[in-house]
Design a protein around this motif. Structure first.
Motif, PDB file in Angstrom:
ATOM      1  N   PHE A 144     -15.193   5.199  -4.907  1.00 51.17           N
ATOM      2  CA  PHE A 144     -14.448   4.565  -3.823  1.00 51.17           C
ATOM      3  C   PHE A 144     -15.195   3.317  -3.349  1.00 51.17           C
ATOM      4  CE2 PHE A 144     -12.532   8.776  -3.593  1.00 51.17           C
ATOM      5  CZ  PHE A 144     -11.195   8.468  -3.371  1.00 51.17           C
ATOM      6  N   THR A 145     -14.434   2.297  -2.986  1.00 51.76           N
ATOM      7  CA  THR A 145     -15.035   1.012  -2.637  1.00 51.76           C
ATOM      8  C   THR A 145     -15.249   0.836  -1.128  1.00 51.76           C
ATOM      9  OG1 THR A 145     -12.861  -0.054  -2.465  1.00 51.76           O
ATOM     10  CG2 THR A 145     -13.945  -0.080  -4.624  1.00 51.76           C
ATOM     11  N   LYS A 146     -14.874   1.814  -0.344  1.00 49.72           N
ATOM     12  CA  LYS A 146     -14.915   1.660   1.110  1.00 49.72           C
ATOM     13  C   LYS A 146     -16.285   1.233   1.623  1.00 49.72           C
ATOM     14  CE  LYS A 146     -13.967   4.052   5.448  1.00 49.72           C
ATOM     15  NZ  LYS A 146     -13.577   5.318   6.099  1.00 49.72           N
ATOM     16  N   ASP A 147     -17.335   1.815   1.110  1.00 54.03           N
ATOM     17  CA  ASP A 147     -18.687   1.516   1.600  1.00 54.03           C
ATOM     18  C   ASP A 147     -19.456   0.582   0.676  1.00 54.03           C
ATOM     19  OD1 ASP A 147     -18.379   3.180   3.860  1.00 54.03           O
ATOM     20  OD2 ASP A 147     -18.835   4.945   2.646  1.00 54.03           O
ATOM     21  N   LEU A 148     -18.758  -0.026  -0.284  1.00 53.82           N
ATOM     22  CA  LEU A 148     -19.425  -0.937  -1.213  1.00 53.82           C
ATOM     23  C   LEU A 148     -19.446  -2.360  -0.651  1.00 53.82           C
ATOM     24  CD1 LEU A 148     -18.094  -0.017  -4.791  1.00 53.82           C
ATOM     25  CD2 LEU A 148     -20.268   0.619  -3.754  1.00 53.82           C
ATOM     26  N   SER A 149     -20.549  -3.050  -0.866  1.00 53.38           N
ATOM     27  CA  SER A 149     -20.591  -4.479  -0.561  1.00 53.38           C
ATOM     28  C   SER A 149     -19.928  -5.222  -1.720  1.00 53.38           C
ATOM     29  CB  SER A 149     -22.033  -4.946  -0.394  1.00 53.38           C
ATOM     30  OG  SER A 149     -22.723  -4.861  -1.635  1.00 53.38           O
ATOM     31  N   VAL A 150     -19.654  -6.497  -1.495  1.00 51.55           N
ATOM     32  CA  VAL A 150     -19.061  -7.307  -2.559  1.00 51.55           C
ATOM     33  C   VAL A 150     -19.984  -7.343  -3.773  1.00 51.55           C
ATOM     34  CG1 VAL A 150     -18.372  -9.649  -3.215  1.00 51.55           C
ATOM     35  CG2 VAL A 150     -17.673  -8.734  -1.008  1.00 51.55           C
ATOM     36  N   MET A 151     -21.296  -7.485  -3.536  1.00 53.96           N
ATOM     37  CA  MET A 151     -22.239  -7.557  -4.643  1.00 53.96           C
ATOM     38  C   MET A 151     -22.256  -6.267  -5.450  1.00 53.96           C
ATOM     39  SD  MET A 151     -23.339 -10.573  -4.623  1.00 53.96           S
ATOM     40  CE  MET A 151     -24.495 -10.303  -5.952  1.00 53.96           C
ATOM     41  N   GLU A 152     -22.178  -5.120  -4.758  1.00 50.95           N
ATOM     42  CA  GLU A 152     -22.160  -3.829  -5.455  1.00 50.95           C
ATOM     43  C   GLU A 152     -20.879  -3.686  -6.270  1.00 50.95           C
ATOM     44  OE1 GLU A 152     -24.759  -1.007  -2.432  1.00 50.95           O
ATOM     45  OE2 GLU A 152     -22.665  -1.442  -1.955  1.00 50.95           O
ATOM     46  N   ALA A 153     -19.765  -4.138  -5.707  1.00 51.08           N
ATOM     47  CA  ALA A 153     -18.494  -4.076  -6.429  1.00 51.08           C
ATOM     48  C   ALA A 153     -18.529  -4.964  -7.669  1.00 51.08           C
ATOM     49  CB  ALA A 153     -17.352  -4.490  -5.503  1.00 51.08           C
TER      50      ALA A 153
END
Length: 223
Positions: A144-153
């Protein structure tokens, strides 16, 4: 006698200049010392606040994150164009400025707390799969991308050509999220796409948008 008086006058002027030079030098040195003292006091204030935050904040804090945030705040206070670039972001910038990288070909950002597509890059896996501007990426594979930063994504979507990834997308008009399977490819970054058409016309388009292209009629070329 007249000559002696003239010599004395010159000597007096030289003495006055020497005293003035010494005074100016002392004054400049004093100001420099005072400025250095003020700088050290400001740095001491910063370290005091950092120490208090680490000791008293309700949760454990990452010292590097605090310092990076402080540096970024310092630079952003100068003007809208100055900012701090952490090592990971600098590395990412170098990859992008090379003109090619392995990935999907989408520009993303965080909007309203959700990982959102700004625009797909034309002729890339994302573009061909039908990813659109405004799409909300809820999951990258099973993450899930909810807690991801742009860099992590970005790290999760980048990869070697030929490897696969599944994006779970929510879009206006969808009843429920939809999975988009994509195969990574080498993404060629082009600022402008140009193609010569018949009758002296040309096609100019932005690779990162699906807006209608601009049609131009250049002067005939000799070939």
């Amino acid at each position: 006698m007249l000559k002696s008086s003239k010599v004395k006058r010159i000597a007096l002027i030289i003495a006055a200049i020497s005293v003035l030079a010494v005074f100016v030098g002392v004054s400049v040195q004093h100001r420099s010392t005072a400025q250095a003292a003020n700088d050290y006091e400001s740095i001491e204030l910063f370290t005091d606040v950092l120490s208090i935050v680490k000791k008293s904040y309700v949760e454990d804090v990452d010292t590097k994150k605090l310092i990076y945030g402080a540096i970024n705040g310092m630079l952003s206070s100068l003007d809208p164009h100055s900012s701090f670039m952490p090592p990971e972001m600098y590395k990412e910038m170098k990859i992008e400025t090379k003109g090619s990288f392995g990935g999907l070909g989408i520009e993303i950002s965080i909007k309203d707390g959700l990982l959102t597509v700004i625009s797909p890059i034309e002729d890339t896996p994302a573009y061909k799969a039908g990813i659109k501007a405004g799409d909300q990426i809820l999951k990258i594979d099973s993450k899930f991308t909810k807690d991801l930063s742009v860099m992590e994504a970005v790290k999760r979507m980048r990869g070697t050509k030929g490897t696969k990834v599944i994006l779970t997308i929510m879009r206006e008009g969808f009843d429920k999220p939809k999975e988009f399977p994509l195969t990574r490819d080498v993404i060629q970054v082009k600022s402008v796409k140009f193609k010569t058409l018949d009758d002296g016309f040309g096609y100019i388009g932005s690779p990162s948008s699906r807006k209608k292209p601009t049609m131009t009629s250049p002067r005939p070329s000799r070939r």
